[in-house]
Design a protein around this motif. Structure first.
Motif, mmCIF file in Angstrom:
data_model
loop_
_atom_site.group_PDB
_atom_site.id
_atom_site.type_symbol
_atom_site.label_atom_id
_atom_site.label_comp_id
_atom_site.label_asym_id
_atom_site.label_seq_id
_atom_site.Cartn_x
_atom_site.Cartn_y
_atom_site.Cartn_z
ATOM 1 N N ILE A 1 0.827 -1.234 0.160
ATOM 2 C CA ILE A 1 -0.046 0.180 -0.048
ATOM 3 C C ILE A 1 0.863 1.162 -0.050
ATOM 4 O O ILE A 1 0.483 2.179 -0.694
ATOM 5 N N ILE A 2 1.922 1.333 0.758
ATOM 6 C CA ILE A 2 2.729 2.652 0.898
ATOM 7 C C ILE A 2 3.568 2.600 -0.532
ATOM 8 O O ILE A 2 4.003 3.807 -0.956
ATOM 9 N N GLY A 3 3.739 1.506 -0.959
ATOM 10 C CA GLY A 3 4.418 1.696 -2.562
ATOM 11 C C GLY A 3 3.671 1.853 -3.660
ATOM 12 O O GLY A 3 4.088 2.203 -4.820
ATOM 13 N N ARG A 4 2.380 2.089 -3.494
ATOM 14 C CA ARG A 4 1.377 2.364 -4.483
ATOM 15 C C ARG A 4 1.473 3.954 -4.646
ATOM 16 O O ARG A 4 1.681 4.713 -3.956
ATOM 17 N N LEU A 5 0.917 4.215 -5.975
ATOM 18 C CA LEU A 5 1.174 5.586 -6.564
ATOM 19 C C LEU A 5 0.125 6.483 -5.689
ATOM 20 O O LEU A 5 -1.076 5.935 -5.491
ATOM 21 N N PRO A 6 0.347 7.578 -5.117
ATOM 22 C CA PRO A 6 -0.508 8.556 -4.452
ATOM 23 C C PRO A 6 -1.830 8.595 -5.257
ATOM 24 O O PRO A 6 -2.706 8.846 -4.614
ATOM 25 N N SER A 7 -1.957 8.459 -6.451
ATOM 26 C CA SER A 7 -2.824 8.606 -7.324
ATOM 27 C C SER A 7 -4.161 7.724 -6.827
ATOM 28 O O SER A 7 -5.493 7.745 -7.304
ATOM 29 N N GLY A 8 -3.727 6.507 -6.146
ATOM 30 C CA GLY A 8 -4.752 5.543 -6.038
ATOM 31 C C GLY A 8 -5.380 6.144 -4.770
ATOM 32 O O GLY A 8 -6.907 5.652 -4.501
ATOM 33 N N SER A 9 -5.434 7.342 -4.164
ATOM 34 C CA SER A 9 -6.197 7.639 -3.006
ATOM 35 C C SER A 9 -6.967 8.945 -3.724
ATOM 36 O O SER A 9 -6.367 9.781 -4.268
ATOM 37 N N LYS A 10 -8.356 8.753 -3.535
ATOM 38 C CA LYS A 10 -9.145 9.708 -4.058
ATOM 39 C C LYS A 10 -9.679 10.821 -2.880
ATOM 40 O O LYS A 10 -10.530 11.636 -3.222
ATOM 41 N N HIS A 11 -8.963 10.935 -1.880
ATOM 42 C CA HIS A 11 -9.512 11.643 -0.672
ATOM 43 C C HIS A 11 -9.298 12.973 -0.907
ATOM 44 O O HIS A 11 -10.408 13.725 -0.522
ATOM 45 N N ALA A 12 -8.319 13.542 -1.696
ATOM 46 C CA ALA A 12 -8.488 15.114 -1.994
ATOM 47 C C ALA A 12 -9.728 15.306 -2.813
ATOM 48 O O ALA A 12 -10.135 16.455 -2.692
ATOM 49 N N TYR B 1 -21.087 12.695 -6.350
ATOM 50 C CA TYR B 1 -19.885 12.234 -6.811
ATOM 51 C C TYR B 1 -18.887 11.785 -5.950
ATOM 52 O O TYR B 1 -17.988 11.246 -6.258
ATOM 53 N N ALA B 2 -18.911 12.653 -4.736
ATOM 54 C CA ALA B 2 -18.060 12.273 -3.689
ATOM 55 C C ALA B 2 -18.192 10.697 -3.342
ATOM 56 O O ALA B 2 -17.386 10.027 -3.233
ATOM 57 N N GLY B 3 -19.628 10.175 -3.333
ATOM 58 C CA GLY B 3 -19.873 8.675 -3.197
ATOM 59 C C GLY B 3 -19.267 7.915 -4.205
ATOM 60 O O GLY B 3 -18.675 6.691 -3.996
ATOM 61 N N ASP B 4 -19.179 8.303 -5.476
ATOM 62 C CA ASP B 4 -18.801 7.667 -6.585
ATOM 63 C C ASP B 4 -17.394 7.549 -6.570
ATOM 64 O O ASP B 4 -16.772 6.549 -6.908
ATOM 65 N N LEU B 5 -16.413 8.670 -5.947
ATOM 66 C CA LEU B 5 -15.146 8.608 -5.880
ATOM 67 C C LEU B 5 -14.689 7.472 -4.845
ATOM 68 O O LEU B 5 -13.778 6.803 -5.056
ATOM 69 N N ILE B 6 -15.425 7.431 -3.498
ATOM 70 C CA ILE B 6 -14.965 6.321 -2.818
ATOM 71 C C ILE B 6 -15.139 4.980 -3.120
ATOM 72 O O ILE B 6 -14.479 4.298 -2.812
ATOM 73 N N LYS B 7 -16.206 4.827 -4.004
ATOM 74 C CA LYS B 7 -16.563 3.479 -4.547
ATOM 75 C C LYS B 7 -15.349 3.311 -5.691
ATOM 76 O O LYS B 7 -14.795 2.085 -5.657
ATOM 77 N N ALA B 8 -14.928 4.139 -6.520
ATOM 78 C CA ALA B 8 -13.956 4.051 -7.427
ATOM 79 C C ALA B 8 -12.512 3.622 -6.652
ATOM 80 O O ALA B 8 -11.925 2.678 -6.916
ATOM 81 N N GLU B 9 -12.322 4.523 -5.471
ATOM 82 C CA GLU B 9 -11.180 4.096 -4.502
ATOM 83 C C GLU B 9 -11.281 2.585 -4.151
ATOM 84 O O GLU B 9 -10.079 1.703 -3.882
ATOM 85 N N ILE B 10 -12.302 2.244 -3.563
ATOM 86 C CA ILE B 10 -12.367 0.860 -2.972
ATOM 87 C C ILE B 10 -12.057 -0.257 -4.060
ATOM 88 O O ILE B 10 -11.328 -1.144 -3.858
ATOM 89 N N GLN B 11 -12.717 -0.112 -5.113
ATOM 90 C CA GLN B 11 -12.563 -0.966 -6.277
ATOM 91 C C GLN B 11 -11.126 -1.128 -6.741
ATOM 92 O O GLN B 11 -10.819 -2.223 -7.079
ATOM 93 N N SER B 12 -10.705 0.122 -6.889
ATOM 94 C CA SER B 12 -9.270 0.134 -7.418
ATOM 95 C C SER B 12 -8.115 -0.597 -6.441
ATOM 96 O O SER B 12 -7.293 -1.310 -6.761
ATOM 97 N N ALA B 13 -8.455 -0.378 -4.835
ATOM 98 C CA ALA B 13 -7.491 -0.735 -4.095
ATOM 99 C C ALA B 13 -7.808 -2.529 -3.978
ATOM 100 O O ALA B 13 -6.778 -3.004 -3.767
ATOM 101 N N THR B 14 -9.071 -2.914 -4.084
ATOM 102 C CA THR B 14 -9.296 -4.200 -4.183
ATOM 103 C C THR B 14 -8.679 -4.906 -5.290
ATOM 104 O O THR B 14 -7.909 -5.961 -5.052
ATOM 105 N N SER B 15 -8.694 -4.548 -6.586
ATOM 106 C CA SER B 15 -7.861 -4.840 -7.632
ATOM 107 C C SER B 15 -6.474 -5.021 -7.379
ATOM 108 O O SER B 15 -5.954 -6.023 -7.986
ATOM 109 N N TYR B 16 -5.994 -3.759 -7.129
ATOM 110 C CA TYR B 16 -4.565 -3.577 -6.742
ATOM 111 C C TYR B 16 -3.952 -4.870 -6.132
ATOM 112 O O TYR B 16 -2.874 -5.414 -6.116
ATOM 113 N N LEU B 17 -4.824 -5.074 -4.946
ATOM 114 C CA LEU B 17 -4.304 -6.290 -3.913
ATOM 115 C C LEU B 17 -4.292 -7.524 -4.473
ATOM 116 O O LEU B 17 -3.852 -8.448 -4.030
ATOM 117 N N LEU B 18 -5.525 -7.602 -5.016
ATOM 118 C CA LEU B 18 -5.830 -8.950 -5.756
ATOM 119 C C LEU B 18 -4.933 -9.287 -6.498
ATOM 120 O O LEU B 18 -4.371 -10.557 -6.681
#
Length: 246
Positions: free
Chosen positions: A179-190, A203-220
């Motif tokens: 996780i620490i080695g992942r590109l900062p662009s993976g976080s949608k918090h800003a 749109y804020a809800g859509d962003l957190i959904k995209a972040e969760i999906q991206s993190a899940t795929s990354y770790l899988l």
């Protein structure tokens, strides 16, 4: 084993039963990622850390086993679950359904104080990433998200989100260096804070959904899970030396 330098939360305020206090402390420790997948939970050790007798801890562990936050070995020992690849993927799907809803409900209720706290946590996340402090990054990430969700004023929804984090957090802690080695662009918090500031809570809800999906795929793609096939190492063919003359 427990992660380095981790401690269980301090004992709750008086007025609650010892069983309830132990349950809440253990539950919070799981959400905070204080345990790693496959870790056995010793009743005596936990009781010693909490400053209580073994009985409340045994009862608390039983409640967490009933909630499927913990597994139990044939010996009766409670153990932090190790998820299969499919279970981890399904966990991501559930989170991607629940957490965006919490953001959409919370958005209109986020006051100035909460917005300032979210901004401070975002700064802590950035500093932790720059410093390569994976533990601080994960703690700030959790604090940011739960601070974001809490104003949704939906206790049942928050309980369901916490239930997914009981199984999510140990695996994310185990993947801290990925996780620490992942590109900062993976976080949608800003971007999420920007959407909230503009009043676009959907749109804020859509962003957190995209972040969760991206993190899940990354770790899988990068983690190994229980039940994964073990591939045999590829052996290089033996090379024959030069033939000797007769």
């Amino acid at each position: 084993m427990k992660k380095p330098n981790s401690t269980l939360p301090k004992r709750s305020s008086p007025g609650n039963s010892l069983e309830d206090q132990a349950y809440r402390q253990l539950r919070q420790a799981l959400v905070d990622g204080n345990f790693i997948p496959g870790q056995k939970l010793s009743i005596r050790r936990i009781a010693s850390e909490l400053g209580t007798s073994p009985m409340p801890v045994r009862t608390a562990l039983g409640r967490l086993i009933a909630e499927q936050a913990l597994d139990v070995l044939p010996s009766g020992t409670a153990v932090v679950p190790r998820l299969t690849r499919k279970a981890f993927e399904q966990l991501g799907l559930v989170r991607a359904a629940l957490e965006p809803l919490a953001v959409k409900l919370a958005g209109p209720n986020i006051d100035t104080s909460t917005r300032e706290k979210l901004g401070e946590l975002l700064k802590i996340e950035r500093m932790a990433r720059e410093a390569g402090d994976s533990g601080q990054l994960l703690r700030a990430d959790r604090q940011f998200l739960f601070t974001l969700y809490e104003p949704c004023q939906a206790p049942i929804l928050m309980a369901m989100i916490e239930a997914t984090w009981l199984r999510r957090s140990p695996h994310f802690w185990g993947a801290q260096w990925l996780i620490i080695g992942r590109l900062p662009s993976g976080s949608k918090h800003a971007d999420i804070l920007g959407a909230i500031d503009s009043g676009d809570f959907d749109y804020a809800g859509d962003l957190i959904k995209a972040e969760i999906q991206s993190a899940t795929s990354y770790l899988l793609e990068r983690m190994s899970f229980i039940g994964d096939p073990i591939s045999a190492p590829k052996l290089r063919p033996l090379s024959r030396g030069p033939k000797r003359g007769r």
